[in-house]
Design a protein around this motif. Structure first.
Motif, PDB file in Angstrom:
ATOM      1  N   VAL A  92       0.764  -1.233   0.050  1.00  0.00           N
ATOM      2  CA  VAL A  92       0.027  -0.020   0.051  1.00  0.00           C
ATOM      3  C   VAL A  92       0.901   1.253  -0.068  1.00  0.00           C
ATOM      4  O   VAL A  92       0.531   2.127  -0.645  1.00  0.00           O
ATOM      5  CB  VAL A  92      -0.891   0.013   1.301  1.00  0.00           C
ATOM      6  CG1 VAL A  92      -1.940   1.226   1.242  1.00  0.00           C
ATOM      7  CG2 VAL A  92      -1.633  -1.042   1.289  1.00  0.00           C
ATOM      8  N   GLU A  93       2.044   1.111   0.797  1.00  0.00           N
ATOM      9  CA  GLU A  93       2.811   2.283   0.960  1.00  0.00           C
ATOM     10  C   GLU A  93       3.437   2.580  -0.193  1.00  0.00           C
ATOM     11  O   GLU A  93       3.617   3.994  -0.525  1.00  0.00           O
ATOM     12  CB  GLU A  93       4.125   2.168   2.252  1.00  0.00           C
ATOM     13  CG  GLU A  93       4.926   3.156   2.403  1.00  0.00           C
ATOM     14  CD  GLU A  93       5.640   2.937   3.551  1.00  0.00           C
ATOM     15  OE1 GLU A  93       6.268   3.848   3.913  1.00  0.00           O
ATOM     16  OE2 GLU A  93       5.676   1.641   4.044  1.00  0.00           O
ATOM     17  N   ALA A 118      -0.615   3.740   6.044  1.00  0.00           N
ATOM     18  CA  ALA A 118       0.402   2.573   5.498  1.00  0.00           C
ATOM     19  C   ALA A 118       1.788   2.942   6.416  1.00  0.00           C
ATOM     20  O   ALA A 118       2.388   2.255   7.008  1.00  0.00           O
ATOM     21  CB  ALA A 118       0.642   2.358   4.150  1.00  0.00           C
ATOM     22  N   PRO A 119       2.424   4.370   6.004  1.00  0.00           N
ATOM     23  CA  PRO A 119       3.546   4.642   6.601  1.00  0.00           C
ATOM     24  C   PRO A 119       3.569   4.859   8.173  1.00  0.00           C
ATOM     25  O   PRO A 119       4.712   4.893   8.629  1.00  0.00           O
ATOM     26  CB  PRO A 119       3.803   6.052   6.017  1.00  0.00           C
ATOM     27  CG  PRO A 119       3.163   6.029   4.750  1.00  0.00           C
ATOM     28  CD  PRO A 119       1.644   5.546   5.224  1.00  0.00           C
ATOM     29  N   PRO A 146       9.501   0.100   9.251  1.00  0.00           N
ATOM     30  CA  PRO A 146       9.601  -0.546   7.844  1.00  0.00           C
ATOM     31  C   PRO A 146       9.628  -2.171   7.845  1.00  0.00           C
ATOM     32  O   PRO A 146       9.016  -2.873   6.789  1.00  0.00           O
ATOM     33  CB  PRO A 146      10.737  -0.126   7.354  1.00  0.00           C
ATOM     34  CG  PRO A 146      10.810   1.302   7.770  1.00  0.00           C
ATOM     35  CD  PRO A 146      10.410   1.025   9.311  1.00  0.00           C
ATOM     36  N   GLN A 147      10.334  -2.955   8.705  1.00  0.00           N
ATOM     37  CA  GLN A 147      10.541  -4.137   8.727  1.00  0.00           C
ATOM     38  C   GLN A 147       9.205  -5.048   8.987  1.00  0.00           C
ATOM     39  O   GLN A 147       8.883  -5.787   8.250  1.00  0.00           O
ATOM     40  CB  GLN A 147      11.387  -4.664  10.050  1.00  0.00           C
ATOM     41  CG  GLN A 147      12.751  -4.214   9.881  1.00  0.00           C
ATOM     42  CD  GLN A 147      13.344  -2.715  10.417  1.00  0.00           C
ATOM     43  OE1 GLN A 147      12.291  -1.909  10.594  1.00  0.00           O
ATOM     44  NE2 GLN A 147      14.309  -2.631  10.439  1.00  0.00           N
ATOM     45  N   ILE A 148       8.332  -4.297   9.765  1.00  0.00           N
ATOM     46  CA  ILE A 148       6.846  -4.949  10.169  1.00  0.00           C
ATOM     47  C   ILE A 148       6.159  -4.641   8.812  1.00  0.00           C
ATOM     48  O   ILE A 148       5.330  -5.420   8.620  1.00  0.00           O
ATOM     49  CB  ILE A 148       6.292  -4.383  11.239  1.00  0.00           C
ATOM     50  CG1 ILE A 148       7.132  -5.024  12.656  1.00  0.00           C
ATOM     51  CG2 ILE A 148       4.881  -4.559  11.493  1.00  0.00           C
ATOM     52  CD1 ILE A 148       6.657  -4.406  13.837  1.00  0.00           C
ATOM     53  N   ARG A 149       6.032  -3.498   8.289  1.00  0.00           N
ATOM     54  CA  ARG A 149       5.253  -3.195   7.104  1.00  0.00           C
ATOM     55  C   ARG A 149       5.706  -3.958   5.872  1.00  0.00           C
ATOM     56  O   ARG A 149       4.938  -4.359   5.129  1.00  0.00           O
ATOM     57  CB  ARG A 149       5.689  -1.711   6.726  1.00  0.00           C
ATOM     58  CG  ARG A 149       4.855  -0.899   7.723  1.00  0.00           C
ATOM     59  CD  ARG A 149       4.723   0.385   7.096  1.00  0.00           C
ATOM     60  NE  ARG A 149       5.853   1.380   6.657  1.00  0.00           N
ATOM     61  CZ  ARG A 149       6.608   2.257   7.492  1.00  0.00           C
ATOM     62  NH1 ARG A 149       6.257   2.107   8.897  1.00  0.00           N
ATOM     63  NH2 ARG A 149       7.663   2.773   7.135  1.00  0.00           N
ATOM     64  N   TRP A 204      -6.149  -0.116  10.477  1.00  0.00           N
ATOM     65  CA  TRP A 204      -7.031  -0.416   9.173  1.00  0.00           C
ATOM     66  C   TRP A 204      -8.515  -0.819   9.301  1.00  0.00           C
ATOM     67  O   TRP A 204      -9.102  -0.330   8.527  1.00  0.00           O
ATOM     68  CB  TRP A 204      -6.146  -1.714   8.496  1.00  0.00           C
ATOM     69  CG  TRP A 204      -4.994  -1.412   7.892  1.00  0.00           C
ATOM     70  CD1 TRP A 204      -3.714  -1.890   8.580  1.00  0.00           C
ATOM     71  CD2 TRP A 204      -4.672  -0.441   6.831  1.00  0.00           C
ATOM     72  NE1 TRP A 204      -2.626  -1.364   7.742  1.00  0.00           N
ATOM     73  CE2 TRP A 204      -2.998  -0.749   6.820  1.00  0.00           C
ATOM     74  CE3 TRP A 204      -5.400   0.147   6.239  1.00  0.00           C
ATOM     75  CZ2 TRP A 204      -2.590   0.261   5.796  1.00  0.00           C
ATOM     76  CZ3 TRP A 204      -4.623   1.137   5.084  1.00  0.00           C
ATOM     77  CH2 TRP A 204      -3.221   1.049   5.033  1.00  0.00           C
ATOM     78  N   GLY A 205      -8.685  -1.055  10.600  1.00  0.00           N
ATOM     79  CA  GLY A 205     -10.151  -1.362  10.951  1.00  0.00           C
ATOM     80  C   GLY A 205     -11.018   0.211  10.822  1.00  0.00           C
ATOM     81  O   GLY A 205     -11.952   0.249  10.244  1.00  0.00           O
ATOM     82  N   SER A 206     -10.330   1.176  11.395  1.00  0.00           N
ATOM     83  CA  SER A 206     -11.066   2.550  11.333  1.00  0.00           C
ATOM     84  C   SER A 206     -11.052   3.025   9.786  1.00  0.00           C
ATOM     85  O   SER A 206     -11.919   3.348   9.499  1.00  0.00           O
ATOM     86  CB  SER A 206     -10.018   3.401  12.075  1.00  0.00           C
ATOM     87  OG  SER A 206     -10.184   3.105  13.358  1.00  0.00           O
ATOM     88  N   VAL A 207      -9.999   2.639   9.073  1.00  0.00           N
ATOM     89  CA  VAL A 207      -9.946   3.184   7.480  1.00  0.00           C
ATOM     90  C   VAL A 207     -11.290   2.400   6.815  1.00  0.00           C
ATOM     91  O   VAL A 207     -11.936   2.872   6.188  1.00  0.00           O
ATOM     92  CB  VAL A 207      -8.909   2.778   7.050  1.00  0.00           C
ATOM     93  CG1 VAL A 207      -8.848   3.042   5.360  1.00  0.00           C
ATOM     94  CG2 VAL A 207      -7.614   3.712   7.560  1.00  0.00           C
TER      95      VAL A 207
END
Length: 295
Positions: A80-81, A97-98, A103-106, A124-127
């Motif tokens: 996504v990022e 996303a950022p 970064p490692q987890i993303r 992400w639930g809120s989005v």
């Protein structure tokens, strides 16, 4: 400390994964593993069986199709990022996303996994709520679509069936005159939200708000919608005064708990502020000249 021993399965199709979920005794699903693996390591989770879905290539996608932005169960936060499509059309996704961990987890964590975990501090639930999104689940009885409003029940508890696998999260493709944004308060990089707000606005040709979505993070037992604030916005033209009133309503609808990061009244105030800022960005992206609110 190392994880306790468990049986590991690596299906390569959704049908095989669902079959495993049905036949095994209380299996645990592994996708990104950024929550599960640390719990395994410290033996906070001790599953007898893990179903690893990373070999299901058909679940690795992020694209628009049939009027939806669709994210497969193996789409990573980093996908996504790094997406030009997201950057161009989906402001709240590009904002969120950022802000997820580091970064490692993303690079490994998945959007669908985060949604399915149903952590009220997850972004992400809120989005998904703000965009009137859905998840698609596959189970022994076939496929079903679950609206985001019906998904979250309690912390870490959803309306998913015991043997169902979430294969996709999706939101409608933005309309003309639509904009969205996400704002989040956290102590430092890598932390979960102390409070967060996703906002979406749709404006008609006259500049009036025809549809609004507001999802809140970390201020209730689940990700939650600010429905009274949404209703207050509809039919009105964007303005600082309107957004201030919506922020106050969202704060009243939130239900935070006091903890080591701040008392409930502080978090309510942050929801007020973050709602105003997210609505301001959403309005700008929908084509309205931005009026930055700095309470």
């Amino acid at each position: 400390m190392k994880a306790a021993a468990f049986e590991h399965h690596e299906p390569t199709t959704v049908d095989k994964a669902v079959s495993l979920l049905e036949s095994l005794d209380s299996p645990t699903i592994l996708a990104g593993g950024q929550s599960l693996v640390p719990m395994l390591r410290f033996r906070l989770a001790r599953p007898d069986t893990v179903v690893d879905i990373n070999g299901i290539d058909s679940l690795d996608y992020l694209h628009e199709e049939d009027g939806y932005l669709k994210l497969g169960a193996l789409a990573r936060h980093a996908d996504v990022e790094d997406s030009d499509l997201i950057d161009e059309k989906y402001g709240s996704f590009a904002d969120t996303a950022p802000l997820v961990a580091d970064p490692q987890i993303r690079n490994r964590g998945t959007i669908v996994g985060s949604i399915a975990q149903a952590d009220p501090k997850g972004d992400w639930g809120s989005v998904l709520l703000a965009h009137d999104g859905e998840v698609v689940a596959q189970g022994p009885d076939g496929e079903r679509v679950i609206p985001a409003d019906e998904l979250f029940l309690l912390p870490y508890d959803t309306s998913l069936g015991e043997n169902e696998l979430v294969t996709e999260a999706r939101v409608p493709v933005p309309e003309a005159g639509e904009g969205s944004a996400y704002h989040k308060l956290k102590r430092k990089t890598g932390d979960y939200a102390m409070a967060g707000v996703a906002a979406r606005l749709v404006l008609d040709d006259d500049g009036r708000i025809t549809d609004a979505g507001i999802g809140m993070t970390a201020v209730d037992i689940t990700n939650a919608r600010a429905r009274e604030a949404e209703a207050h916005l509809e039919g009105e033209r964007p303005s600082a005064d309107l957004f201030e009133a919506a922020g106050e309503l969202a704060a009243e609808e939130s239900n935070p708990e006091s903890d080591e990061h701040g008392d409930a009244s502080y978090k309510e105030r942050m929801i007020d502020v973050l709602t105003q800022r997210a609505l301001g960005d959403a309005a700008e992206r929908a084509g309205v000249v931005k009026r930055r609110v700095t309470p």
